[in-house]
Design a protein around this motif. Structure first.
Motif, PDB file in Angstrom:
ATOM      1  N   UNK A 188      17.700  22.432 -13.209  1.00  0.00           N
ATOM      2  CA  UNK A 188      17.888  23.233 -11.911  1.00  0.00           C
ATOM      3  C   UNK A 188      16.786  24.476 -11.993  1.00  0.00           C
ATOM      4  N   UNK A 189      16.632  24.981 -12.959  1.00  0.00           N
ATOM      5  CA  UNK A 189      15.582  26.316 -12.800  1.00  0.00           C
ATOM      6  C   UNK A 189      14.264  25.757 -12.599  1.00  0.00           C
ATOM      7  N   UNK A 190      13.924  24.536 -13.235  1.00  0.00           N
ATOM      8  CA  UNK A 190      12.436  23.954 -13.119  1.00  0.00           C
ATOM      9  C   UNK A 190      12.448  23.601 -11.547  1.00  0.00           C
ATOM     10  N   UNK A 191      13.409  22.894 -11.139  1.00  0.00           N
ATOM     11  CA  UNK A 191      13.472  22.373  -9.764  1.00  0.00           C
ATOM     12  C   UNK A 191      13.124  23.813  -8.856  1.00  0.00           C
ATOM     13  N   UNK A 228      12.202  26.836  -9.617  1.00  0.00           N
ATOM     14  CA  UNK A 228      10.669  27.303  -9.786  1.00  0.00           C
ATOM     15  C   UNK A 228       9.707  26.453  -9.415  1.00  0.00           C
ATOM     16  N   UNK A 229       9.731  25.033  -9.395  1.00  0.00           N
ATOM     17  CA  UNK A 229       8.636  24.192  -8.866  1.00  0.00           C
ATOM     18  C   UNK A 229       8.813  24.405  -7.173  1.00  0.00           C
ATOM     19  N   UNK A 230       9.720  24.853  -6.500  1.00  0.00           N
ATOM     20  CA  UNK A 230       9.886  25.062  -5.169  1.00  0.00           C
ATOM     21  C   UNK A 230       9.523  26.217  -4.823  1.00  0.00           C
ATOM     22  N   UNK A 231       9.288  27.265  -5.629  1.00  0.00           N
ATOM     23  CA  UNK A 231       9.239  28.770  -5.518  1.00  0.00           C
ATOM     24  C   UNK A 231      10.291  29.402  -4.747  1.00  0.00           C
ATOM     25  N   UNK A 232      11.559  28.973  -5.000  1.00  0.00           N
ATOM     26  CA  UNK A 232      12.626  29.556  -4.500  1.00  0.00           C
ATOM     27  C   UNK A 232      13.266  30.664  -5.341  1.00  0.00           C
ATOM     28  N   UNK A 233      13.736  31.657  -4.617  1.00  0.00           N
ATOM     29  CA  UNK A 233      14.705  32.689  -5.326  1.00  0.00           C
ATOM     30  C   UNK A 233      16.035  31.893  -5.608  1.00  0.00           C
ATOM     31  N   UNK A 234      16.719  32.485  -6.503  1.00  0.00           N
ATOM     32  CA  UNK A 234      18.299  31.999  -6.542  1.00  0.00           C
ATOM     33  C   UNK A 234      19.074  32.349  -5.329  1.00  0.00           C
ATOM     34  N   UNK A 235      18.920  33.229  -4.563  1.00  0.00           N
ATOM     35  CA  UNK A 235      19.793  33.370  -3.375  1.00  0.00           C
ATOM     36  C   UNK A 235      19.380  32.120  -2.271  1.00  0.00           C
ATOM     37  N   UNK A 236      17.863  31.731  -2.274  1.00  0.00           N
ATOM     38  CA  UNK A 236      17.781  30.778  -1.477  1.00  0.00           C
ATOM     39  C   UNK A 236      18.297  29.386  -2.018  1.00  0.00           C
ATOM     40  N   UNK A 237      18.103  29.093  -3.246  1.00  0.00           N
ATOM     41  CA  UNK A 237      18.638  27.895  -3.863  1.00  0.00           C
ATOM     42  C   UNK A 237      20.009  27.785  -3.578  1.00  0.00           C
ATOM     43  N   UNK A 238      20.759  29.010  -3.690  1.00  0.00           N
ATOM     44  CA  UNK A 238      22.260  29.007  -3.572  1.00  0.00           C
ATOM     45  C   UNK A 238      22.519  28.499  -2.229  1.00  0.00           C
ATOM     46  N   UNK A 239      21.927  29.000  -1.316  1.00  0.00           N
ATOM     47  CA  UNK A 239      21.950  28.818   0.356  1.00  0.00           C
ATOM     48  C   UNK A 239      21.818  27.133   0.268  1.00  0.00           C
ATOM     49  N   UNK A 288      25.805  15.000  -5.543  1.00  0.00           N
ATOM     50  CA  UNK A 288      25.268  14.362  -4.004  1.00  0.00           C
ATOM     51  C   UNK A 288      24.381  15.319  -3.358  1.00  0.00           C
ATOM     52  N   UNK A 289      24.641  16.485  -3.272  1.00  0.00           N
ATOM     53  CA  UNK A 289      23.585  17.351  -2.465  1.00  0.00           C
ATOM     54  C   UNK A 289      22.267  17.193  -3.387  1.00  0.00           C
ATOM     55  N   UNK A 290      22.232  17.454  -4.617  1.00  0.00           N
ATOM     56  CA  UNK A 290      20.775  17.327  -5.107  1.00  0.00           C
ATOM     57  C   UNK A 290      20.131  16.040  -5.162  1.00  0.00           C
ATOM     58  N   UNK A 291      20.743  14.963  -5.092  1.00  0.00           N
ATOM     59  CA  UNK A 291      20.252  13.705  -5.104  1.00  0.00           C
ATOM     60  C   UNK A 291      19.862  13.457  -3.549  1.00  0.00           C
ATOM     61  N   UNK A 292      20.418  14.215  -2.728  1.00  0.00           N
ATOM     62  CA  UNK A 292      20.193  13.743  -1.172  1.00  0.00           C
ATOM     63  C   UNK A 292      19.005  14.771  -0.882  1.00  0.00           C
ATOM     64  N   UNK A 293      19.065  16.130  -1.263  1.00  0.00           N
ATOM     65  CA  UNK A 293      17.973  17.008  -0.702  1.00  0.00           C
ATOM     66  C   UNK A 293      16.747  17.028  -1.590  1.00  0.00           C
ATOM     67  N   UNK A 294      16.882  16.674  -2.919  1.00  0.00           N
ATOM     68  CA  UNK A 294      15.763  16.550  -3.662  1.00  0.00           C
ATOM     69  C   UNK A 294      15.685  15.207  -4.453  1.00  0.00           C
ATOM     70  N   UNK A 295      15.721  14.218  -3.602  1.00  0.00           N
ATOM     71  CA  UNK A 295      15.695  12.906  -4.408  1.00  0.00           C
ATOM     72  C   UNK A 295      14.649  12.743  -5.278  1.00  0.00           C
ATOM     73  N   UNK A 296      13.259  13.126  -5.001  1.00  0.00           N
ATOM     74  CA  UNK A 296      12.290  12.859  -5.843  1.00  0.00           C
ATOM     75  C   UNK A 296      12.212  13.488  -7.287  1.00  0.00           C
ATOM     76  N   UNK A 297      12.825  14.822  -7.131  1.00  0.00           N
ATOM     77  CA  UNK A 297      13.079  15.599  -8.501  1.00  0.00           C
ATOM     78  C   UNK A 297      14.446  15.138  -9.097  1.00  0.00           C
ATOM     79  N   UNK A 298      15.325  14.888  -8.432  1.00  0.00           N
ATOM     80  CA  UNK A 298      16.647  14.635  -9.041  1.00  0.00           C
ATOM     81  C   UNK A 298      16.544  13.272 -10.020  1.00  0.00           C
ATOM     82  N   UNK A 299      15.741  12.123  -9.371  1.00  0.00           N
ATOM     83  CA  UNK A 299      15.685  11.049 -10.145  1.00  0.00           C
ATOM     84  C   UNK A 299      15.544  11.285 -11.703  1.00  0.00           C
TER      85      UNK A 299
END
Length: 468
Positions: free
Chosen positions: A12-15, A17-28, A53-64
């Motif tokens: 989750x942290x690598x995902x 960081x790779x997107x350049x998201x803050x914790x607050x943005x990722x939480x949303x 389900x959310x991770x595999x839907x919104x980040x399918x390439x990373x989550x696989x």
């Protein structure tokens, strides 16, 4: 049965960081609190089925890549099969989770059955379109047989791809892709091939008895390099290619020879764009074709085609569709790792952006399109001109198109700037007029083959009939 507990804090942290998201943005994005996300990232709490389900839907390439657990992989495959538009009511996350965990054999059989259903549908489409194209016997020409072989193979040949990748490793040195100079040296020194560049020799001409190779010097540099790579793999990987051709079960000698050429072209692309390096670079560049072609020294079309082959188990790339269309609208190359399937005879839907791209070379066009089953796709198309090297020969003009389903738009740079949420933003397209069920299309060339038409002499619309 004990519930599976998946701790994926580092992923989750690598995902994030790779997107350049803050914790607050990722939480949303995940619909949770910042404190909950912090606990997840520190492995204080496991992922829930809803979050998976959310991770595999919104980040399918990373989550696989995180789906190491057998039950997790089963859940992902089951979710994909159950999301087919064939089913009017999708299964909930809880239902999918219970099936994957409590009835694993049933889940595996459902996924296998759905896969067989899709393959059978594709084969029936081949026969149906053959009959409708006045090919009453349903037989296929050699090039059609080879095209369909690649389609049913998923446009990925594992044995050959890995062999080409291993060969590339020996030729690359410190670079990311084998250079033309290194390929030339291997041909001369390891395979005893003499090499000359000359005009008016065809793109490539090889004298097997003399061991002499002639490359047309009027081609662009990336095309010359591809022809070198083709000849190298045709010789160095001869046993691998021949074994695949022998096992293919094609009916005619012409089909087998065409398949050999097609497999050598496939291996040449795998040599110049080695699987792992290309896949990682494509992801980091968000599948920006122009940047990819610069990194690997290949043409725009070669990079597009290679993206459509990244189907290795456990390390899949973004599922793309890819095609090439000529000036007359004929599809001369096609493959789809998505639910979009091209018509195998005739041209593509006239509303598709690829036709406009043919007329406007060297300009990238993008489009949000929706097929009759309600699935939306982001398409990129670019018109290309291949020089002939002579005023006496007209250059070749065509367009290539690459696209993915809307759920992968985050990883596809060409989706930037498109309105992906508006219900009216997508252009309604079909596979071809002959099999498109849309009854309100003003661009229809002829009615669907399985539906009668209604003609009213006292009423004239843009299309002079209505679909029953």
């Amino acid at each position: 049965m004990a519930k599976r507990r998946i701790f994926a804090g580092s992923q989750l942290r690598n995902l994030r960081d790779g997107r350049g998201l803050k914790q607050s943005e990722m939480a949303v994005l995940l619909g949770i609190s910042v404190s909950y996300l912090s606990q997840l990232e520190h492995d204080d709490r496991p992922l829930t089925p809803t979050l998976i389900e959310i991770l595999s839907r919104d980040f399918p390439l990373d989550w696989q890549e995180f789906e190491e657990d057998t039950t997790t992989r089963r859940f992902a495959a089951l979710r994909e099969a159950a999301s087919d538009p064939l089913f009017s009511t999708p299964l909930s996350v809880d239902q999918l989770t219970r099936i994957a965990e409590q009835q694993p054999a049933l889940a595996d059989q459902f996924v296998a059955l759905h896969s067989a259903y899709r393959r059978t549908g594709e084969r029936l489409q081949i026969v149906d379109e053959a009959l409708s194209s006045e090919n009453a016997g349903g037989s296929r020409l050699p090039w059609e047989e080879v095209r369909d072989w690649f389609h049913m193979a998923g446009n990925y040949v594992d044995q050959l791809d890995r062999a080409a990748e291993e060969l590339a490793t020996r030729l690359m040195g410190k670079s990311i892709s084998p250079s033309a100079e290194n390929i030339e040296s291997y041909l001369r020194e390891a395979l005893a091939i003499s090499l000359i560049y000359s005009a008016n020799a065809g793109l490539r001409q090889f004298d097997q008895e003399a061991g002499h190779l002639v490359i047309d010097q009027s081609q662009p540099a990336e095309s010359q390099r591809f022809q070198l790579a083709h000849q190298l793999v045709a010789l160095a990987l001869l046993d691998d290619i021949s074994a695949i051709v022998e096992a293919a079960g094609l009916r005619s000698a012409s089909s087998r020879q065409l398949l050999f050429v097609g497999l050598a072209n496939y291996a040449a692309g795998a040599l110049l764009m080695p699987y792992n390096q290309f896949r990682l670079e494509a992801r980091s560049l968000r599948h920006d074709i122009d940047r990819l072609r610069q990194v690997f020294g290949v043409s725009f079309e070669q990079a597009c085609h290679r993206l459509s082959t990244l189907q290795r188990s456990g390390a899949r790339g973004l599922p793309f569709f890819f095609c090439r269309v000529d000036m007359a609208g004929n599809i001369t190359k096609r493959h789809s790792a998505t639910r979009l399937q091209f018509a195998r005879f005739g041209g593509a839907c006239p509303l598709w952006i690829v036709h406009e791209a043919v007329a406007i070379p060297d300009r990238i066009l993008v489009q949000l399109a929706e097929t009759p089953d309600g699935v939306r796709y982001v398409s990129m198309a670019k018109g290309l001109v291949k020089p002939s090297g002579s005023y006496a020969r007209a250059p070749r003009r065509y367009a290539v198109a690459l696209g993915c389903e809307i759920e992968h738009a985050r990883d596809f740079i060409y989706a930037d700037g498109l309105d992906l949420t508006s219900p009216h933003a997508a252009t309604p397209i079909g596979a071809s007029c002959r099999i498109c069920p849309r009854g309100d299309c003003d661009q229809r060339a002829f009615p669907p083959s399985d539906r009668p038409i209604i003609v009213d002499p006292d009423r004239r619309d843009v299309v002079p009939y209505r679909i029953a």
